[in-house]
Structure formats: C-alpha cells, structure tokens
Write an enzyme that holds these catalytic residues in place. Structure first.
Site, PDB file in Angstrom:
ATOM      1  CB  SER A 220     104.937  58.929 -12.948  1.00  0.00           C
ATOM      2  OG  SER A 220     104.103  59.430 -12.931  1.00  0.00           O
ATOM      3  CG  ASN A 221     104.297  60.158  -7.980  1.00  0.00           C
ATOM      4  OD1 ASN A 221     103.301  60.386  -7.608  1.00  0.00           O
ATOM      5  ND2 ASN A 221     105.047  61.412  -8.589  1.00  0.00           N
ATOM      6  NE  ARG A 222     104.156  53.250  -4.818  1.00  0.00           N
ATOM      7  CZ  ARG A 222     103.495  53.660  -3.520  1.00  0.00           C
ATOM      8  NH1 ARG A 222     102.347  53.346  -2.854  1.00  0.00           N
ATOM      9  NH2 ARG A 222     103.764  54.088  -2.244  1.00  0.00           N
ATOM     10  CB  SER A 223     100.636  60.820  -6.553  1.00  0.00           C
ATOM     11  OG  SER A 223      99.662  62.195  -6.505  1.00  0.00           O
ATOM     12  CB  ALA A 287     104.070  62.689  -5.674  1.00  0.00           C
TER      13      ALA A 287
END
Ligand code: CTP
Length: 412
Positions: A220-223, A287
């Site tokens: 996943s990512n930090r969005s 994102a």
C-alpha cells in the site's frame, strides 16, 4: 470556494430555532457550520431547549444573543419590540433543529404559545425542519399527518436518520436528528438554488489501494484520502451529484456524498468504470497501486533464511483506460512526485489525455501525503498555475473552480 471568494452564505440571514431534546447539543455544531459558511445566524431557544443547552455557545459562535422569550425585557421592562414578526420578515431561511414532535405539531396546527412557535406562524415557506424524536413518535399517524401538512405548504421536512437512540436499551430506530453537515447542505440547497456544479455527476477517487500478498499482508502507500474526501464534500456543497470511490481511509463519509469503499486497484477500476458510464467528470485523487503481487496467497507466508523476492504485475491504469472513450467529459488527474514535479506532471497529463492535472510534492518539508495542507500546481494544456500552500478544503475549492468553469461552458 476559493481563498478570496466570499463565503457561500454571506449576506444570508438565518434563524436557527432549537427545540428541546437530547439532540439540542448538535445544533451548536450546526450554528458553527452556518456561521463558517458566512450566514448570519439568530438563534431562538425554546424554554425546554434551554434545559439541554446554554445560550452562551450560540452567542460565541454566531455573535448574536439567542432569543428566549416572547417580549424582550430590559431592566425588567418590555422594550416594545416584536422580534417574532421582524425576524420572519428579514430571514432568508428559518431552520428548526432539532424539531421535536411538539414544535412540529404546533407549527403544523398554527399554535403560537411561545416565541419559536409564534415566529413560525408568520414563517414564509420553505422553512427547514430537522426532526429528532423517539422512533415510535416519528412513526405515529398524528406526527406523520403534521409532517405531510407542512410539506404540502412548501416547507422542507428532512427525514430523520437511523441510529442508536438516546437510551441504549431502545436500540436502533428512525428518529435521530439529521447530521449538522446534512442540514447545512439542505440549507445551501434552499438558499443557493443554482450552484455552479448543479447537474454534474462527478466521480472522485481517494486514498491508497491495498494489494494483497498473503492472508495478512498487503502492499500500500501513505495516502490518507484527505484530498479526495475534501473534493467530494466541497463538490456536493456546490450542487454536484458527487460519488466518492475510496480505498481504505480512516475518514467519515462527507455529507451529501455517495461513498463506495474499495480495497484494491482492480476493485477501484471496476467501481470507477461503473460510475463513469453516466458521469460528466472524474477526478482521480487516489494513489492507486501500479503493481500488485502476481500470486497472492490465501495462507500466511512462512519466513525462511533466504532473501525473498515478490513478483509483481502491473495494475490497470484507470485514467489512461478511461480517457480512451472520454468524449467531452472532464478528466482530472493528480501527480505525486518527489523530483521535477511540474515537468513530470505535464508529461503525465499528456500521456493520460487529461484536461488538467494537479501536481504535488511528496517528499521533504512540503510532503503532501497525509498532510492537512499542501502546495499544488494546476497544469492544463495552456499554463501552469502555481498555488501557495493551502489547506486541502481550500485547495479542493480551487480545483472545483476550474471544473465549474469547464462545466458552465459545456452546459451553456
Ligand atoms: N492512476 C490511475 N491508475 C493507476 C495509477 C494511477 O488512474 N493504476 C492515476 C492517479 O490516480 C493519478 C494519476 O494517475 O491521478 C497519476 O498517478 P501517479 O501515481 O502519480 O502516476 P503514475 O501514472 O502511476 O506514474 P508513476 O508512478 O510512474 O509516477
């Protein structure tokens, strides 16, 4: 709403009638939202409301002393003012929140035995009524007849929400006061009948996606989703039929927005494709993962001593895919970059066939991801507009200003 634009309800005079119920405390938040939106707010508290809430918070938030009695007294003497008549003459909108069964009954039947009910006798429709009561009272034939009669006279009676009742043992039921954000939205609809995004179906995406690797792990990512949620919420306030397709985000649904929650890039693609069929515009603030594990396992991977490589495959580029059959619909993308921000964003805008792209930096002191405010560049085929650091709600307004201009050109 842009940074310098007047607040949308500025110049609008509202009367906020608060009757007595456990939901009365929520009307403090409504007073705050109305005032933030620029409206003048004169609060009227019934005697029973004053047992639940104090006048002071309303006075502080609205700058006006709540009215509680029929004939104002000064030094023990009546001033001779008749504010129940002058208020309804001047008001652009009367809002009753919460509206108990009692005040709805008095309003419908024309009983004036205190300040609020007397004021309602001369209220021009539409008044906005936000009921709150026990679900059995809401369902009663007498109450429902009163509601129908108010609606027939042109007043707007909102449907109460379903929720946990004040007494836990009563469980769930329909009777809960609509949320202050929803009441504000209903007020905006009455006061601003033709906002600049009305008629537009707008799809907004938000948040990260999660790409499953095994039973407990994902990429996943930090969005945080803040930008997309702000866009959808502001768009609903400006009259759009706003649909928010969001990956996992710890944010509450914005008032007036239909929210579709998804996890993976593939699910986001499916949901956006469905909504895009009859949409006029899409803003991809999500994102979206570009890669996912090739062969996600239903079980939990066990560790070993050797290094581990996870094979990844490409996900669908949603924007690029949808731009193939774009027609005269509006497509907006975001570009999250660490270096050469505007150059890379320009290249992405062209490659993905977008009307414009919003570029953000996602590193260093001005890292936009997860932040409440960010610096952005809005890039179209003609120019690059560099914006200052803006709170995301305000940045959303600036982006929607662009969208509204394009929309007005399409519909006129
Ligand atoms: N986007 C999309 N589908 C994807 C990946 C991204 O629709 N599978 C959208 C994003 O929502 C954003 C825009 O494309 O509006 C640009 O996303 P970004 O991740 O910055 O660019 P990429 O195209 O993924 O390029 P790169 O990762 O190489 O920077």
């Amino acid at each position: 709403m842009s940074e310098n634009a007047p607040a949308p309800l500025s110049g609008k005079k509202t009367v906020l009638g608060v009757s007595g119920g456990i939901a009365s405390y929520k009307s403090i938040d409504l007073a705050r939202l109305l005032a933030l939106d620029g409206a003048e707010v004169q609060t009227v508290l019934t005697e029973s409301a004053a047992s639940f809430v104090q006048p002071l918070p309303f006075e502080v938030l609205t700058g006006q002393t709540p009215i509680r009695r029929m004939f104002p007294l000064e030094g023990g003497k009546s001033t001779g003012d008749m504010p129940h008549i002058s208020l309804t003459e001047d008001a652009d909108l009367i809002i009753i929140a919460p509206a108990t069964a009692n005040i709805i009954g008095k309003f419908a039947q024309g009983v004036g035995d205190d300040f609020l009910s007397t004021l309602l006798l001369s209220a021009k429709p539409p008044a906005l009524v936000a009921p709150a009561m026990n679900p059995r009272m809401w369902a009663s034939p007498a109450l429902q007849e009163n509601v129908s009669s108010l609606r027939e006279r042109g007043h707007v009676v909102m449907e109460p929400g379903v929720g946990r009742m004040a007494r836990a043992e009563e469980g769930l039921g329909r009777g809960r006061m609509p949320e202050p954000g929803d009441i504000l939205l209903a007020a905006r609809k009455i006061l601003l009948p033709d906002p600049d995004l009305s008629g537009m179906k707008l799809v907004v995406t938000a948040g990260p996606t999660r790409e499953k690797w095994d039973a407990v792990r994902y990429l996943s990512n930090r969005s945080s989703g803040k930008m997309g949620f702000a866009l959808a919420g502001e768009a609903a306030k400006r009259g759009a039929d706003a649909v928010l397709v969001s990956g996992p985000a710890a944010l509450a649904d914005p008032p007036g927005v239909r929210v579709v929650r998804v996890e993976s890039a593939a699910q986001m693609y499916e949901a956006v494709k469905n909504e895009w069929a009859d949409a006029h515009a899409l803003v991809m603030a999500a994102a979206v993962a570009d890669y996912r594990p090739v062969d996600p396992s239903a079980r939990k991977h066990k560790k070993g001593d050797a290094t581990l490589a996870v094979e990844l495959e490409r996900t669908t580029d949603i924007l690029a895919e949808l731009s193939i059959e774009k027609g005269d619909r509006i497509l907006v993308g975001f570009a999250a970059e660490t270096d050469e921000v505007t150059e890379r964003a320009k290249e992405k805008r062209e490659r993905k066939g977008l009307d414009f792209i919003v570029a953000n930096r996602v590193s260093g002191d001005e890292d936009a991801m997860g932040a409440d405010a960010s610096r952005a560049w809005i890039i179209d085929s003609n120019a690059t507009e560099a914006l200052p650091v803006l709170e995301k709600g305000i940045l959303a307004g600036r982006i929607l200003d662009r969208l509204a201009k394009m929309w007005q050109n399409i519909i006129t």
